[in-house]
Motif scaffolding. Structure first.
Motif, PDB file in Angstrom:
ATOM      1  N   LEU A   1       0.824  -1.206   0.000  1.00 48.00           N
ATOM      2  CA  LEU A   1       0.000   0.000   0.000  1.00 48.00           C
ATOM      3  C   LEU A   1       0.860   1.259   0.000  1.00 48.00           C
ATOM      4  CD1 LEU A   1      -2.984  -0.625   2.441  1.00 48.00           C
ATOM      5  CD2 LEU A   1      -3.071  -0.272  -0.013  1.00 48.00           C
ATOM      6  N   PRO A   2       0.403   2.312  -0.684  1.00 46.03           N
ATOM      7  CA  PRO A   2       1.129   3.590  -0.667  1.00 46.03           C
ATOM      8  C   PRO A   2       0.999   4.258   0.698  1.00 46.03           C
ATOM      9  CG  PRO A   2      -0.955   3.823  -1.824  1.00 46.03           C
ATOM     10  CD  PRO A   2      -0.800   2.353  -1.531  1.00 46.03           C
ATOM     11  N   GLU A   3       1.555   5.429   0.833  1.00 44.79           N
ATOM     12  CA  GLU A   3       1.537   6.127   2.112  1.00 44.79           C
ATOM     13  C   GLU A   3       0.157   6.721   2.402  1.00 44.79           C
ATOM     14  OE1 GLU A   3       4.536   9.048   2.443  1.00 44.79           O
ATOM     15  OE2 GLU A   3       6.202   7.661   2.161  1.00 44.79           O
TER      16      GLU A   3
ATOM     17  N   LYS B   1      -9.874  12.865  -6.107  1.00 42.59           N
ATOM     18  CA  LYS B   1     -11.273  12.495  -5.866  1.00 42.59           C
ATOM     19  C   LYS B   1     -11.433  12.315  -4.365  1.00 42.59           C
ATOM     20  CE  LYS B   1     -13.253   9.411  -8.633  1.00 42.59           C
ATOM     21  NZ  LYS B   1     -14.355  10.120  -9.336  1.00 42.59           N
ATOM     22  N   ILE B   2     -12.564  12.782  -3.837  1.00 45.04           N
ATOM     23  CA  ILE B   2     -12.679  13.009  -2.396  1.00 45.04           C
ATOM     24  C   ILE B   2     -13.856  12.248  -1.783  1.00 45.04           C
ATOM     25  CG2 ILE B   2     -12.976  14.797  -0.640  1.00 45.04           C
ATOM     26  CD1 ILE B   2     -11.912  16.795  -2.811  1.00 45.04           C
ATOM     27  N   LEU B   3     -13.596  11.615  -0.631  1.00 46.41           N
ATOM     28  CA  LEU B   3     -14.651  11.051   0.214  1.00 46.41           C
ATOM     29  C   LEU B   3     -14.852  11.994   1.384  1.00 46.41           C
ATOM     30  CD1 LEU B   3     -13.556   7.289   0.467  1.00 46.41           C
ATOM     31  CD2 LEU B   3     -14.917   8.399  -1.320  1.00 46.41           C
ATOM     32  N   LEU B   4     -16.095  12.387   1.638  1.00 47.69           N
ATOM     33  CA  LEU B   4     -16.394  13.268   2.761  1.00 47.69           C
ATOM     34  C   LEU B   4     -17.354  12.554   3.700  1.00 47.69           C
ATOM     35  CD1 LEU B   4     -17.118  17.081   2.586  1.00 47.69           C
ATOM     36  CD2 LEU B   4     -18.228  15.606   4.260  1.00 47.69           C
ATOM     37  N   PHE B   5     -16.892  12.276   4.928  1.00 49.17           N
ATOM     38  CA  PHE B   5     -17.696  11.570   5.922  1.00 49.17           C
ATOM     39  C   PHE B   5     -18.210  12.537   6.974  1.00 49.17           C
ATOM     40  CE2 PHE B   5     -14.946   8.216   4.288  1.00 49.17           C
ATOM     41  CZ  PHE B   5     -15.838   7.171   4.118  1.00 49.17           C
ATOM     42  N   SER B   6     -19.455  12.310   7.386  1.00 49.53           N
ATOM     43  CA  SER B   6     -20.026  13.071   8.491  1.00 49.53           C
ATOM     44  C   SER B   6     -20.990  12.176   9.256  1.00 49.53           C
ATOM     45  CB  SER B   6     -20.765  14.315   7.983  1.00 49.53           C
ATOM     46  OG  SER B   6     -21.392  15.002   9.064  1.00 49.53           O
TER      47      SER B   6
ATOM     48  N   ILE C   1     -11.496   2.887  -3.914  1.00 49.76           N
ATOM     49  CA  ILE C   1     -10.102   3.201  -4.195  1.00 49.76           C
ATOM     50  C   ILE C   1      -9.963   4.248  -5.303  1.00 49.76           C
ATOM     51  CG2 ILE C   1      -9.236   0.982  -3.416  1.00 49.76           C
ATOM     52  CD1 ILE C   1      -9.148   0.090  -6.328  1.00 49.76           C
ATOM     53  N   GLY C   2     -11.083   4.635  -5.915  1.00 48.48           N
ATOM     54  CA  GLY C   2     -11.042   5.719  -6.888  1.00 48.48           C
ATOM     55  C   GLY C   2     -10.715   7.048  -6.231  1.00 48.48           C
ATOM     56  N   ALA C   3     -10.925   7.121  -4.892  1.00 50.74           N
ATOM     57  CA  ALA C   3     -10.619   8.347  -4.144  1.00 50.74           C
ATOM     58  C   ALA C   3      -9.230   8.251  -3.538  1.00 50.74           C
ATOM     59  CB  ALA C   3     -11.660   8.560  -3.048  1.00 50.74           C
ATOM     60  N   ASP C   4      -8.571   9.399  -3.414  1.00 48.66           N
ATOM     61  CA  ASP C   4      -7.275   9.433  -2.745  1.00 48.66           C
ATOM     62  C   ASP C   4      -7.202  10.562  -1.721  1.00 48.66           C
ATOM     63  OD1 ASP C   4      -7.233  11.545  -4.469  1.00 48.66           O
ATOM     64  OD2 ASP C   4      -5.436  10.937  -5.563  1.00 48.66           O
TER      65      ASP C   4
ATOM     66  N   GLY D   1      -5.474  -2.251  -3.968  1.00 51.29           N
ATOM     67  CA  GLY D   1      -5.818  -1.654  -5.255  1.00 51.29           C
ATOM     68  C   GLY D   1      -5.520  -0.167  -5.323  1.00 51.29           C
ATOM     69  N   GLN D   2      -5.338   0.465  -4.154  1.00 49.45           N
ATOM     70  CA  GLN D   2      -5.037   1.893  -4.131  1.00 49.45           C
ATOM     71  C   GLN D   2      -3.608   2.116  -4.621  1.00 49.45           C
ATOM     72  OE1 GLN D   2      -5.358   5.220  -4.560  1.00 49.45           O
ATOM     73  NE2 GLN D   2      -7.001   5.044  -3.016  1.00 49.45           N
ATOM     74  N   LYS D   3      -3.462   2.956  -5.637  1.00 49.83           N
ATOM     75  CA  LYS D   3      -2.155   3.211  -6.230  1.00 49.83           C
ATOM     76  C   LYS D   3      -1.567   4.560  -5.802  1.00 49.83           C
ATOM     77  CE  LYS D   3      -2.521  -0.606  -8.557  1.00 49.83           C
ATOM     78  NZ  LYS D   3      -1.741  -1.810  -8.130  1.00 49.83           N
ATOM     79  N   ASN D   4      -2.423   5.434  -5.307  1.00 53.04           N
ATOM     80  CA  ASN D   4      -1.969   6.780  -4.954  1.00 53.04           C
ATOM     81  C   ASN D   4      -1.815   6.940  -3.444  1.00 53.04           C
ATOM     82  OD1 ASN D   4      -2.228   7.570  -7.722  1.00 53.04           O
ATOM     83  ND2 ASN D   4      -4.429   7.856  -7.384  1.00 53.04           N
ATOM     84  N   ASN D   5      -0.982   7.887  -3.045  1.00 54.04           N
ATOM     85  CA  ASN D   5      -0.917   8.240  -1.634  1.00 54.04           C
ATOM     86  C   ASN D   5      -2.268   8.810  -1.208  1.00 54.04           C
ATOM     87  OD1 ASN D   5       1.756   7.485  -1.611  1.00 54.04           O
ATOM     88  ND2 ASN D   5       2.545   9.570  -1.833  1.00 54.04           N
ATOM     89  N   VAL D   6      -2.688   8.493   0.003  1.00 51.61           N
ATOM     90  CA  VAL D   6      -3.992   8.938   0.498  1.00 51.61           C
ATOM     91  C   VAL D   6      -3.794  10.016   1.555  1.00 51.61           C
ATOM     92  CG1 VAL D   6      -6.082   8.252   1.728  1.00 51.61           C
ATOM     93  CG2 VAL D   6      -5.082   6.713   0.018  1.00 51.61           C
ATOM     94  N   GLN D   7      -4.468  11.141   1.349  1.00 55.61           N
ATOM     95  CA  GLN D   7      -4.411  12.256   2.293  1.00 55.61           C
ATOM     96  C   GLN D   7      -5.716  12.304   3.079  1.00 55.61           C
ATOM     97  OE1 GLN D   7      -1.857  14.786   2.954  1.00 55.61           O
ATOM     98  NE2 GLN D   7      -3.265  14.881   4.695  1.00 55.61           N
ATOM     99  N   VAL D   8      -5.607  12.286   4.404  1.00 56.46           N
ATOM    100  CA  VAL D   8      -6.784  12.302   5.284  1.00 56.46           C
ATOM    101  C   VAL D   8      -6.787  13.604   6.073  1.00 56.46           C
ATOM    102  CG1 VAL D   8      -8.019  11.104   7.116  1.00 56.46           C
ATOM    103  CG2 VAL D   8      -6.634   9.791   5.487  1.00 56.46           C
TER     104      VAL D   8
END
Length: 467
Positions: free
Chosen positions: A226-228, A317-322, A384-387, A412-419
């Protein structure tokens, strides 16, 4: 390789086991195969790992037991092997007559319908998936599954402790009844000393008791490719009108709760305490969540929209949780004003629609944002379309936030994920975040899971939230 050798060697050695947690999931495929691992050594059952797609090409019958993606898996398998018979099991339809396999599979809730029908069978194995749903020993689900007869019992869970040590006891009560004593004795000897008194000796003794029966595989150990993932806490300061509303309600709530606790006692004031905490959290998100005709702004909303716009500009692409679905209505207006295309998933979204939304979001570059209710979409989705992941408001249970983040941070995630975690300064949200970190240390010492004991907060903890 999907599976790791230690798990295969571990299962035959023990008759009863808590498995915590497994992190190998890919659109539900490895998840349900993983649970069948132990059956590799049972005559009449086949087991495979590695290049599982080649096995699917020649399989004649496949049993799927999972939640949310059964139909998606059926379609996926038939694209590889059109002649394969796929058996799907849903919540309330366990029946031995459906197939001629000696394997009964379904989610935990099925036994609550009529456990007596299942009690007459003598199972060789019972596997309780998502065993945290049995955390309350008094529920119908927990009582029903514990009366079933089986030679061997397994419990699979990513969060064996979500809110209290009583949940750990309940899981062990399923797989090894009596091993951790009666709950009354467990509470007096372990739960209260550990949670209330931070008794190190009691914690070490409990760890010694459970360690031989726990196999834990972290995501870092299993998914080394997995990426970072970077987690950033972003603070925001309330606007003047928002701040005045917050402080006014804080003073009012604090006085009312002190009077309530003095009159009725702490235990009988729980509902009013939670209501007051909810109101304060809502004001941090946007005062319009419970104040009608509020025309002011929200610093957090402004911060969130700035992050979204910058992220889209950078190609994310962004996931927004609330935790508040009503907050989505406010955010949707902002997205529409900016001509930003988005999807939304809440508890009212049907299973078929969930699958369609997930697939479309992962494939369609024009859809930049996915609004997801933490409760409804925090598990069971492959996004995994979101990063980029935004947690609009903090939740008491840190593991719920982590599981939500893992919708993007997975195989399957290829990009670094920013949270990004949005926390309002000088507010209850800072208290929640501090509480998460403080309580997480205790559970990390016990089982290495990031959870909080929200329902075991002391009176002082509650009062501190309003300080």
């Amino acid at each position: 390789m999907i599976f790791q050798h230690p798990e295969l060697y571990f299962f035959p050695q023990y008759k009863n086991i808590v498995f915590s947690p497994f992190g190998v999931r890919e659109h539900g495929v490895s998840y349900w195969i993983y649970k069948a691992m132990h059956f590799a050594h049972i005559p009449g059952y086949s087991f495979f790992w590695g290049d599982w797609k080649n096995h699917l090409k020649t399989a004649k019958k496949i049993i799927i037991f999972d939640y949310g993606y059964q139909r998606g898996m059926e379609t996926y398998i038939h694209t590889i092997n059109p002649n394969c018979e796929v058996y799907l099991f849903y919540w309330n339809i366990i029946t031995p007559k459906r197939i001629n396999y000696k394997l009964f599979t379904d989610k935990e809730a099925i036994y609550s319908t009529d456990p007596a029908d299942c009690e007459k069978y003598n199972f060789k194995y019972i596997i309780a998936d998502e065993a945290q749903y049995l955390k309350n020993n008094a529920t119908k689900n927990a009582k029903a599954i514990k009366i079933l007869n089986a030679e061997t019992r397994f419990a699979l869970t990513g969060t064996p402790i979500e809110n209290s040590l009583a949940e750990l006891w309940s899981i062990f009560d399923l797989i090894m009844p009596g091993y951790l004593f009666s709950y009354k004795e467990f509470k007096s000897s372990y739960e209260m000393p550990i949670v209330k008194e931070q008794n190190h000796d009691a914690m070490e003794k409990l760890k010694m008791l459970i360690e031989p029966f726990v196999l834990r595989r972290t995501k870092k150990e299993v998914l080394t490719e997995l990426p970072e993932k970077t987690i950033t806490v972003l603070n925001n300061e309330m606007e003047e009108e928002q701040r005045n509303i917050y402080l006014s309600y804080l003073v009012q709530a604090k006085q009312e709760l002190q009077d309530e606790i003095t009159t009725n006692g702490y235990e009988r004031s729980q509902i009013k305490i939670l209501t007051a905490l909810t109101r304060l959290r809502q004001i941090c998100c946007h005062p319009g969540l419970f104040i009608e005709d509020y025309n002011g702004g929200s610093s957090k909303l402004d911060q969130c929209m700035e992050i979204i716009e910058d992220g889209i500009t950078a190609g994310h692409k962004i996931l927004l949780f609330s935790t508040y679905t009503s907050m989505f209505e406010i955010i949707e207006k902002e997205l529409n004003n900016r001509n930003i295309k988005y999807f939304k998933l809440t508890g009212s979204t049907k299973v078929d629609e969930r699958i369609e939304l997930v697939d479309e979001f992962n494939q369609n570059k024009e859809i930049s944002v996915f609004l997801i209710s933490l409760k409804a979409g925090g598990t069971g989705l492959n996004l995994i379309g979101a990063d980029m992941v935004i947690h609009y408001d903090p939740w008491w249970n840190l593991s719920a936030e982590n599981q939500a983040t893992d919708r993007a941070y997975r195989i399957g995630q290829k990009n670094n994920v920013q949270v990004y975690k949005l926390i309002t300064k000088d507010s209850i949200e800072e208290k929640i975040y501090e509480l998460q970190q403080r309580k997480a240390e205790l559970t990390d010492n016990m089982l290495n899971t990031q959870t909080t004991f929200i329902n075991k907060l002391s009176k002082d903890d509650i009062i501190n939230l309003f300080s």
